[in-house]
Design a protein around this motif. Sequence first.
Motif, short mmCIF file in Angstrom:
data_model
loop_
_atom_site.label_atom_id
_atom_site.label_comp_id
_atom_site.label_asym_id
_atom_site.label_seq_id
_atom_site.Cartn_x
_atom_site.Cartn_y
_atom_site.Cartn_z
N PRO A 53 16.58 -3.86 46.57
CA PRO A 53 15.57 -4.85 46.50
C PRO A 53 16.03 -6.29 45.93
O PRO A 53 17.10 -6.46 45.24
N TYR A 54 15.34 -7.36 46.57
CA TYR A 54 15.58 -8.56 45.86
C TYR A 54 15.61 -8.48 44.57
O TYR A 54 14.71 -7.84 44.00
N ARG A 55 16.31 -9.43 43.76
CA ARG A 55 16.61 -9.47 42.46
C ARG A 55 17.16 -8.07 41.55
O ARG A 55 17.16 -8.07 40.42
N SER A 56 17.71 -7.03 42.61
CA SER A 56 18.45 -6.03 41.73
C SER A 56 19.67 -6.54 41.60
O SER A 56 20.24 -7.52 42.10
N GLU A 57 20.45 -5.74 40.52
CA GLU A 57 21.81 -6.29 40.09
C GLU A 57 22.73 -6.36 41.39
O GLU A 57 23.42 -7.22 41.60
N PRO A 58 22.79 -5.27 42.27
CA PRO A 58 23.74 -5.42 43.50
C PRO A 58 23.18 -6.75 44.30
O PRO A 58 24.21 -7.48 44.76
N PRO A 66 42.27 -17.82 64.72
CA PRO A 66 42.76 -18.95 63.58
C PRO A 66 42.05 -18.62 62.48
O PRO A 66 40.73 -18.35 62.44
N GLY A 67 42.52 -19.15 61.24
CA GLY A 67 41.78 -18.99 60.07
C GLY A 67 41.90 -17.92 59.17
O GLY A 67 43.02 -17.26 59.20
N LYS A 68 41.11 -17.70 58.25
CA LYS A 68 41.31 -16.74 57.13
C LYS A 68 40.09 -16.15 56.77
O LYS A 68 39.05 -16.50 56.99
N THR A 69 40.06 -15.01 56.17
CA THR A 69 38.81 -14.27 55.59
C THR A 69 38.91 -14.18 53.97
O THR A 69 40.00 -13.60 53.38
N VAL A 70 38.09 -14.61 53.26
CA VAL A 70 38.02 -14.21 51.77
C VAL A 70 36.85 -13.15 51.56
O VAL A 70 35.79 -13.24 52.23
N TRP A 71 37.35 -12.04 50.89
CA TRP A 71 36.60 -11.02 50.81
C TRP A 71 36.33 -10.80 49.34
O TRP A 71 37.34 -11.08 48.43
N ALA A 72 35.36 -10.13 49.00
CA ALA A 72 35.09 -9.71 47.42
C ALA A 72 34.26 -8.26 47.57
O ALA A 72 33.26 -8.14 48.51
N GLU A 73 34.40 -7.38 46.77
CA GLU A 73 33.91 -6.04 46.78
C GLU A 73 33.00 -5.91 45.47
O GLU A 73 33.70 -6.40 44.37
N ILE A 74 31.79 -5.25 45.40
CA ILE A 74 31.16 -5.04 44.18
C ILE A 74 31.29 -3.29 44.08
O ILE A 74 30.94 -2.77 45.25
N ASP A 75 31.32 -2.83 43.06
CA ASP A 75 31.21 -1.26 42.91
C ASP A 75 29.79 -0.92 42.61
O ASP A 75 29.14 -1.63 41.74
N LEU A 76 29.42 0.07 43.17
CA LEU A 76 27.98 0.46 43.01
C LEU A 76 28.16 1.64 42.28
O LEU A 76 26.91 2.24 42.14
N THR A 77 28.82 2.24 41.64
CA THR A 77 28.99 3.33 40.91
C THR A 77 28.98 2.98 39.38
O THR A 77 29.50 4.08 38.55
#
Length: 149
Positions: free
Chosen positions: A42-47, A134-145
């Motif tokens: 949901p909106y405003r949840s930590e994730p 062409p180009g690049k991808t910047v990625w980020a992950e968050i853990d749900l555990t």
Amino acid sequence: MSIPAHPRTNSDQFTTRFSSTRRGARLARLLVLQQLDHWGFPYRSEPSDLVAAIVAELAANAVTHGRVPGRDFEVSLARTTTTLRVEVADTRTEGRPPVEDTPAAPPPDSETGRGLLLVAGLAARWGVAERQGPGKTVWAEIDLTGGRT
């Protein structure tokens, strides 16, 4: 002809392109929040808040530093049972950001240069990858555990 209310998604992935403008960056953040809500974050949840901040920074970088006139940037969001992954791809080939555990801080009087520091602080993992085309991808992950590694 009927136009869907939002981009087509499957249960585990969301990908769409946006114009390389500030408005496109804002729309990317809003649509990612909508997708997360659809997935049960949901909106405003930590994730939701973490991913929103990460998308805001990476999309702002894409339209500020990765913009190529006439080309869009792309945002992808993927979920597993343990991880939410954000990818923001642009088409600029030069100026690839360095990948470090902690990006270097800008001078104290600088008004810019803290976006990747923020991403590194919020994400469990992040990096930069080549993209198909062409180009690049910047990625980020968050853990749900619970814990960040």
